[in-house]
Design a protein around this motif. Sequence first.
Motif, PDB file in Angstrom:
ATOM      1  N   LEU A  59      -6.805 -35.748 -16.552  1.00  0.00           N
ATOM      2  CA  LEU A  59      -6.453 -34.541 -15.820  1.00  0.00           C
ATOM      3  C   LEU A  59      -5.210 -33.939 -16.445  1.00  0.00           C
ATOM      4  O   LEU A  59      -4.254 -34.643 -16.751  1.00  0.00           O
ATOM      5  N   ILE A  60      -5.218 -32.631 -16.638  1.00  0.00           N
ATOM      6  CA  ILE A  60      -4.080 -31.940 -17.235  1.00  0.00           C
ATOM      7  C   ILE A  60      -3.655 -30.824 -16.289  1.00  0.00           C
ATOM      8  O   ILE A  60      -4.442 -29.945 -15.974  1.00  0.00           O
ATOM      9  N   ILE A  61      -2.401 -30.919 -15.823  1.00  0.00           N
ATOM     10  CA  ILE A  61      -1.819 -29.890 -14.975  1.00  0.00           C
ATOM     11  C   ILE A  61      -1.056 -28.939 -15.879  1.00  0.00           C
ATOM     12  O   ILE A  61      -0.235 -29.370 -16.686  1.00  0.00           O
ATOM     13  N   ILE A  62      -1.293 -27.653 -15.731  1.00  0.00           N
ATOM     14  CA  ILE A  62      -0.548 -26.654 -16.491  1.00  0.00           C
ATOM     15  C   ILE A  62       0.156 -25.758 -15.476  1.00  0.00           C
ATOM     16  O   ILE A  62      -0.497 -25.120 -14.653  1.00  0.00           O
ATOM     17  N   GLU A  63       1.467 -25.764 -15.498  1.00  0.00           N
ATOM     18  CA  GLU A  63       2.282 -24.956 -14.596  1.00  0.00           C
ATOM     19  C   GLU A  63       3.036 -23.918 -15.398  1.00  0.00           C
ATOM     20  O   GLU A  63       3.633 -24.236 -16.426  1.00  0.00           O
ATOM     21  N   VAL A  64       3.015 -22.703 -14.939  1.00  0.00           N
ATOM     22  CA  VAL A  64       3.761 -21.614 -15.566  1.00  0.00           C
ATOM     23  C   VAL A  64       4.787 -21.137 -14.546  1.00  0.00           C
ATOM     24  O   VAL A  64       4.427 -20.763 -13.430  1.00  0.00           O
ATOM     25  N   GLN A  65       6.060 -21.172 -14.910  1.00  0.00           N
ATOM     26  CA  GLN A  65       7.128 -20.763 -13.999  1.00  0.00           C
ATOM     27  C   GLN A  65       8.009 -19.744 -14.701  1.00  0.00           C
ATOM     28  O   GLN A  65       8.553 -20.023 -15.769  1.00  0.00           O
ATOM     29  N   SER A  66       8.139 -18.558 -14.111  1.00  0.00           N
ATOM     30  CA  SER A  66       8.946 -17.526 -14.749  1.00  0.00           C
ATOM     31  C   SER A  66      10.219 -17.204 -13.972  1.00  0.00           C
ATOM     32  O   SER A  66      11.088 -16.525 -14.483  1.00  0.00           O
ATOM     33  N   ASP A  67      10.323 -17.671 -12.746  1.00  0.00           N
ATOM     34  CA  ASP A  67      11.519 -17.439 -11.937  1.00  0.00           C
ATOM     35  C   ASP A  67      12.263 -18.751 -11.723  1.00  0.00           C
ATOM     36  O   ASP A  67      11.682 -19.837 -11.799  1.00  0.00           O
ATOM     37  N   TYR A  68      13.538 -18.646 -11.420  1.00  0.00           N
ATOM     38  CA  TYR A  68      14.355 -19.824 -11.142  1.00  0.00           C
ATOM     39  C   TYR A  68      13.876 -20.508  -9.868  1.00  0.00           C
ATOM     40  O   TYR A  68      13.630 -19.855  -8.862  1.00  0.00           O
TER      41      TYR A  68
END
Length: 106
Positions: A59-68
């Motif tokens: 399983l691969i979790i991909i998280e994209v975060q652009s804010d603090y």
Amino acid sequence: MKRLLRNKVNFGILEGFLSELLGEDIKIDHILESESNKETADNKANRVDILVQNSKGELIIIEVQSDYMQDYLMRMLFGTSKLAVDNMDAGMLYGKIKNIISVNIV
């Protein structure tokens, strides 16, 4: 970016990105539901941006975060742990837990 990577037409982009990042040939089997079910109203839910399963069953979790986000690391730790627990059956040996890879694009 999330919409782009979730689209099956663009699996080649996601596979190429993960292959380069992880240093191995990654083939995406499918994108999984990325929100876990709460067992009770008091349980904390887990929602990740993209959850994929590769051809090896990992399983691969991909998280994209652009804010603090002050507690981002703890959120990722929770999400990875919750995914492991949600994919275990009663009496299952711990050695049988699927590998989980967490990729965070911050």
